[in-house]
Design a protein around this motif. Sequence first.
Motif, short mmCIF file in Angstrom:
data_model
loop_
_atom_site.label_atom_id
_atom_site.label_comp_id
_atom_site.label_asym_id
_atom_site.label_seq_id
_atom_site.Cartn_x
_atom_site.Cartn_y
_atom_site.Cartn_z
N ALA A 81 -1.09 -19.01 23.11
CA ALA A 81 -2.30 -19.61 22.56
C ALA A 81 -3.35 -18.55 22.25
CB ALA A 81 -2.85 -20.64 23.54
N ALA A 82 -3.41 -17.52 23.09
CA ALA A 82 -4.42 -16.47 22.90
C ALA A 82 -4.04 -15.48 21.81
CB ALA A 82 -4.63 -15.73 24.22
N THR A 83 -2.75 -15.26 21.59
CA THR A 83 -2.31 -14.21 20.67
C THR A 83 -1.66 -14.74 19.40
OG1 THR A 83 -0.13 -14.04 21.72
CG2 THR A 83 -1.91 -12.66 22.63
N GLY A 84 -1.24 -15.99 19.40
CA GLY A 84 -0.50 -16.53 18.26
C GLY A 84 0.94 -16.10 18.18
N ALA A 85 1.44 -15.45 19.23
CA ALA A 85 2.82 -14.94 19.22
C ALA A 85 3.82 -16.04 19.50
CB ALA A 85 2.96 -13.83 20.26
N PRO A 86 5.02 -15.95 18.95
CA PRO A 86 6.06 -16.93 19.26
C PRO A 86 6.66 -16.68 20.63
CG PRO A 86 6.94 -15.24 17.81
CD PRO A 86 5.46 -14.96 17.95
N ILE A 87 7.10 -17.75 21.29
CA ILE A 87 7.80 -17.67 22.57
C ILE A 87 9.29 -17.69 22.27
CG2 ILE A 87 8.23 -18.79 24.78
CD1 ILE A 87 5.43 -20.08 24.47
N ILE A 88 9.98 -16.62 22.64
CA ILE A 88 11.41 -16.52 22.36
C ILE A 88 12.14 -16.06 23.61
CG2 ILE A 88 10.91 -15.95 19.95
CD1 ILE A 88 11.81 -13.14 20.49
N GLY A 89 13.46 -16.21 23.60
CA GLY A 89 14.25 -15.75 24.74
C GLY A 89 15.15 -16.83 25.26
N CYS A 90 15.06 -17.11 26.57
CA CYS A 90 16.00 -18.03 27.19
C CYS A 90 15.77 -19.45 26.71
CB CYS A 90 15.89 -17.96 28.70
SG CYS A 90 14.29 -18.53 29.34
N ALA A 91 16.78 -20.26 26.87
CA ALA A 91 16.69 -21.68 26.54
C ALA A 91 15.89 -22.40 27.61
CB ALA A 91 18.09 -22.28 26.44
N ALA A 92 15.30 -23.53 27.22
CA ALA A 92 14.71 -24.42 28.22
C ALA A 92 15.85 -24.98 29.07
CB ALA A 92 13.95 -25.55 27.54
N LEU A 93 15.62 -25.07 30.37
CA LEU A 93 16.70 -25.45 31.28
C LEU A 93 16.75 -26.95 31.47
CD1 LEU A 93 18.94 -24.64 33.21
CD2 LEU A 93 17.23 -24.35 34.99
N THR A 94 17.92 -27.52 31.26
CA THR A 94 18.15 -28.94 31.52
C THR A 94 19.31 -29.07 32.48
OG1 THR A 94 17.39 -29.54 29.30
CG2 THR A 94 18.68 -31.17 30.49
N LEU A 95 19.07 -29.69 33.62
CA LEU A 95 20.12 -29.90 34.61
C LEU A 95 20.73 -31.28 34.38
CD1 LEU A 95 18.42 -28.49 37.82
CD2 LEU A 95 20.02 -27.35 36.29
N GLU A 96 22.02 -31.33 34.15
CA GLU A 96 22.68 -32.58 33.79
C GLU A 96 23.51 -33.17 34.93
OE1 GLU A 96 24.92 -31.57 30.35
OE2 GLU A 96 23.16 -31.47 29.04
N ASP A 97 23.60 -32.47 36.06
CA ASP A 97 24.43 -32.97 37.15
C ASP A 97 23.74 -34.13 37.87
OD1 ASP A 97 23.25 -31.87 40.01
OD2 ASP A 97 22.63 -30.68 38.28
N ASP A 98 24.49 -34.82 38.70
CA ASP A 98 23.95 -35.94 39.46
C ASP A 98 23.72 -35.56 40.92
OD1 ASP A 98 24.03 -37.70 37.29
OD2 ASP A 98 26.17 -38.10 37.63
N GLY A 99 23.81 -34.28 41.22
CA GLY A 99 23.66 -33.84 42.59
C GLY A 99 22.23 -33.50 42.94
N PRO A 100 22.03 -32.78 44.03
CA PRO A 100 20.68 -32.42 44.44
C PRO A 100 19.99 -31.62 43.34
CG PRO A 100 22.27 -31.92 46.16
CD PRO A 100 23.05 -32.27 44.94
N ARG A 101 18.73 -31.91 43.11
CA ARG A 101 18.02 -31.28 42.02
C ARG A 101 17.39 -29.96 42.47
NH1 ARG A 101 20.32 -33.49 38.06
NH2 ARG A 101 18.66 -32.74 36.70
N ALA A 102 17.29 -29.03 41.53
CA ALA A 102 16.63 -27.75 41.79
C ALA A 102 15.42 -27.58 40.89
CB ALA A 102 17.61 -26.59 41.57
#
Length: 291
Positions: free
Chosen positions: A93-114
């Motif tokens: 927001a301060a610099t106008g730069a794009p955010i790039i790199g890793c993917a947003a993390l989505t956990l799809e399992d039905d087990g304990p959440r992290a």
Amino acid sequence: MNMPPRPWPTGETERLEPLVRRMLANNPSPFTFTGTQTYLVGDARGLAVIDPGPDDAEHIDALISAIGDAPVLAIMCTHTHRDHSPGAAPLAAATGAPIIGCAALTLEDDGPRADAAFDTSYAPDTVLADGDLVRLPSATLMTVATPGHTSNHLCFALIESGALFTGDHVMGWSTTVVSPPDGDMSDYMISLDKLYERGDRVYYPAHGPQIDKPQQMVRGMIGHRRMRERQILRLLETGASSIEIMVTQMYPGLDVRLHRAAGRSVLAHLIDLQRRDLVAQADEDLWILAG
């Protein structure tokens, strides 16, 4: 590794090499050592910011001051734990730069959440894949996919100098926690082998000092993980055991605040060993040798 004496250089840039500066965020903890280290890569013609750190106003203001008039061309995140990526949004927001790199993390399992450890607000403009290049006027950063600590973890190689920004995959002060369901020991070991074969000159981790003998460090980390495997198998040779008991026997003298994190890595080893048909789960928290 013992904590270095205070004061720590929070809010100040340290020049590591002609194209690399480092700034320490003020977020020390048993899990972050002295805090998260943000890297400024490039020169006055254009910069990339690697791991902007927590959404902390003082840290963001200090980064903006260090950036000065240089255009920020990329804000790059190695992964989305809350000590690494939340600073991306206010810095963008301060610099106008794009955010790039890793993917947003989505956990799809039905087990304990992290999810509690993750930055769920992270929203990249561009997701990088293994081998992708980010070109700056003075530098080129290549993406090195290193899943294991998290499934979305990336490292970034500075082509011009042979440096590798390792995030949490290889740290300068401690072994990396691998916490299921997202953390995966099988992937982590494959990623360590991948780095060992690269032959980078120096590692700049997100926590702890730089690593000047990378291959020696990675070889030792691989050996350490294999040693933990052998410890687990020896403990199970005497009968069924729980993770809690394994931690007390495998990590004598460990700060009790880190017992749960150690238990997550033990679980990651057990899951890996189970896939290889070496151990089996006898009960909710009781493990035995397979067969």
